[in-house]
Design an enzyme around this catalytic site. Structure first.
Site, mmCIF file in Angstrom:
data_model
loop_
_atom_site.group_PDB
_atom_site.id
_atom_site.type_symbol
_atom_site.label_atom_id
_atom_site.label_comp_id
_atom_site.label_asym_id
_atom_site.label_seq_id
_atom_site.Cartn_x
_atom_site.Cartn_y
_atom_site.Cartn_z
ATOM 1 C CG LEU A 291 -1.188 -0.338 16.480
ATOM 2 C CD1 LEU A 291 -1.333 -0.248 14.961
ATOM 3 C CD2 LEU A 291 0.059 0.404 16.934
ATOM 4 N N GLY A 294 -11.695 0.396 19.482
ATOM 5 C CA GLY A 294 -12.858 1.245 19.279
ATOM 6 C C GLY A 294 -14.119 0.422 19.202
ATOM 7 C CE LYS A 298 -8.752 -5.742 23.005
ATOM 8 N NZ LYS A 298 -8.038 -6.675 23.913
ATOM 9 C CB VAL A 299 -6.239 -1.381 15.444
ATOM 10 C CG1 VAL A 299 -5.276 -1.297 14.261
ATOM 11 C CG2 VAL A 299 -7.619 -0.893 15.034
ATOM 12 C CG ASP A 412 -16.836 6.721 15.400
ATOM 13 O OD1 ASP A 412 -17.120 7.736 16.076
ATOM 14 O OD2 ASP A 412 -16.214 5.751 15.867
#
Length: 608
Positions: A291, A294, A298-299, A412
């Site tokens: 998805l 960052g 990872k997602v 962030d």
């Protein structure tokens, strides 16, 4: 003959060993006995022929295949509790609330010595509270409210030194409440026939959720202790503090959201996932399921066995010396931050080489993707939704900064970390992760984490972050909402020097040319006065000095129309003064370049 008898004996022993090997696991036997006693026909996958119950729904095990968590809430059972459950001595969390369970609480539950949470609330249990529950030395939460229990509260419960919440309300209990139990941080004995002692109206129940939105402390002479009117979320503020001092799993708690008294949020149990379970859910972490990516990893999009959609963040930067315990402690600290504008943590997974966090899947992805990565046919974020996102994000950050103890700093804040649920409500994600991955670092300042263009100047230069660091990032996010642009855009080098979005907006604001920067995807469908107000809030949030930036509670008020005019007038005066000073120094520098320098004056400006 003796030899034949010896052979027969060996054969019998071998047969017995074989039978012991293939017989159902004792844990599975106990859980299946519970299924039968509860008349739990719903648990169709609890198969006694499958010797490992760790594969059964609602059952969580550790890496050694020992059952640690059993959660069977609101499933409509009608039977009784099986005493055989008492053999699950590795069980840490037992949740059976919201069913129709009757009969007694088995004395054998006193054998569950690793239990930290026991929740039997809202059933039809009868009889007395077993004395044996006093053996549960690790118990942190004891919730048996809304049953039909009788008798007195066992004195043995006074031995539960780790208890932070005891809820026995709405039963038919009588007698005296043990003194030690009214020293617990959170308790509720109302709706019984108990003798609460002196000032009984205050002794039967501690302060709980739903109190005043303003904090006040009153000290009453002659009465031991102080009565504290809890900030915004009442008892949940204390709940955050308790979790910082005690381990263990959470329980389902409903908390009021500031400003929306009638809306309640469910704080669910934090689940420990098996590595295999997340592998299957994400198709072995297939790249097609990514998805986003960052600074923390990872997602992946995934789907659990019960068809629940999830997002799995696979961390790529964590301090392995901290081990599983340190990671779990920090995860639990994040999990107690529950607010409608914060992404709820479902659970986590740890292995010797992996750290993963599991969240609910957000159908409308991130604000950044909706601003800059629209697919054909997807709706543009209209101005009304952008205002709604701005306010929701501010409320989420306000909660992290001002209503959790210890406070949580995001580090962030940006449009990519603000997600959108099915109703396009803002949900702040990734909060607390910087602290999570830095948990074993011993230096005073933590590693600088964030995204260039969103990082506050003082954090970038010193490595020291504060809540005002988040305020700066939030201000940049507001500019993203207004413009649809990235915080850094090198394409602007072709036309001007302002690569940073903040500098670009400041320049246009001075030139009163804000119309030219408003997101073209809005097609002119916005209220210019509201756009100007949002930019004003953004510029107040991104002042170079952290002391000059507003707190997030003040940002919320300004977005709601309170106090912005005064702060903006003050900002303009300061900004004009600073700009004039800068221009004066610039002219002096330019003059100096074309003049004969006084050598002695130059030396004075050198090293001393």
């Amino acid at each position: 003959m003796a030899l034949m008898e010896m052979d027969l004996l060996i054969a019998v022993i071998s047969l017995a060993s074989l039978y012991s090997f293939v017989s159902p696991d004792a844990q599975g036997d106990a859980l299946y006995a519970l299924k039968v006693s509860l008349n739990a026909s719903q648990l169709t996958d609890w198969n006694p022929n499958l010797v490992n119950p760790c594969t059964w729904p609602k059952v969580i095990c550790d890496s050694n295949s020992k059952v640690t968590t059993l959660s069977l809430t609101n499933m409509g059972f009608s039977g009784t509790l099986s005493p055989r459950l008492g053999i699950l001595t590795t069980l840490q969390s037992l949740s059976l609330q919201g069913n129709g369970i009757n009969g007694k609480i088995p004395e054998e539950f006193g054998n569950l010595t690793n239990l930290t949470m026991l929740n039997l609330e809202n059933n039809h249990l009868t009889g007395e509270i077993p004395n044996s529950l006093g053996n549960l030395k690790n118990l942190t939460y004891l919730i048996i409210s809304q049953n039909n229990l009788t008798g007195s509260i066992p004195e043995s419960l006074s031995n539960l030194s780790n208890l932070v919440s005891i809820q026995l309300a709405s039963n038919d209990l009588s007698g005296q409440i043990p003194d030690e139990l009214v020293q617990v941080s959170r308790y509720n004995f109302t709706g019984n026939h108990l003798n609460c002692g002196i000032n009984s109206a205050h002794r039967c129940e501690s302060d709980v959720v739903g109190k005043s939105h303003k904090s006040k402390t009153g000290v009453i002479a002659g009465v031991v202790g102080a009565l504290i009117a809890i900030l915004i979320l009442g008892g949940f503020f204390l709940f955050c503090m308790w979790k910082s001092r005690h381990g263990g799993y959470g329980r389902e708690v409903f908390v009021d959201v500031a400003g929306e008294v009638d809306q309640r949020i469910e704080f669910g149990q934090l689940k420990r996932f098996a590595w295999r379970e997340l592998q299957l859910a994400t198709d072995y972490f297939n790249e097609k399921n990514v998805l986003g990516q960052g600074g923390f990893g990872k997602v992946y999009k995934g789907m659990l066995g019960d068809n629940t959609k999830i997002a799995v963040k696979r961390l790529t930067d964590f301090e392995s010396p901290g081990g599983d315990t340190a990671f779990q402690r920090e995860v639990e600290m994040i999990s107690v931050a529950v607010h409608k504008n914060l992404l709820r943590l479902i659970g986590f997974c740890t292995t010797p080489t992996e750290r993963l966090l599991v969240y609910p899947f957000m159908q409308n992805l991130s604000v950044a993707s909706r601003l800059r990565e629209l697919k054909p046919g997807e709706p543009v974020l209209d101005w009304s939704t952008r205002k709604h996102v701005a306010l929701g994000t501010a409320r989420g950050l306000e909660y992290l900064h001002e209503h959790c103890n210890p406070k949580i700093i995001h580090r962030d804040v940006k449009a990519a970390n603000v997600l959108l649920d099915e109703d396009f409500d803002a949900v702040v994600g990734d909060f607390g992760l910087a602290k999570l991955v830095d948990v074993r670092r011993t230096n005073v300042t933590t590693q600088v984490r964030g995204t260039m263009g969103h990082i506050a100047p003082e954090y970038l230069s010193t490595g020291k972050s504060s809540e005002k660091t988040d305020v700066f990032g939030y201000g940049i996010m507001l500019l993203e909402l207004v413009t649809g642009q990235r915080a850094i855009d090198f394409s602007r080098l072709e036309e001007e020097d302002d690569v940073l979005l903040l500098d670009h907006v400041k320049k246009l604001q001075r030139e009163t040319s804000l119309d030219s920067i408003i997101d073209r995807n809005l097609n002119g469908n916005y209220v210019i006065q509201e756009v100007e107000m949002m930019i004003q809030v953004a510029l107040l949030c991104t002042q170079s000095s952290p002391e000059d930036r507003p707190a997030m509670s003040e940002v919320v008020r300004m977005l709601e129309g309170e106090g912005l005019a005064e702060r903006w007038e003050e900002w303009q005066h300061t900004e004009v003064t600073q700009r004039h000073e800068y221009e004066r120094l610039q002219r002096r520098f330019e003059w100096g370049d074309n003049s004969i320098h006084d050598q002695s004056a130059i030396e004075l400006s050198g090293g001393r």
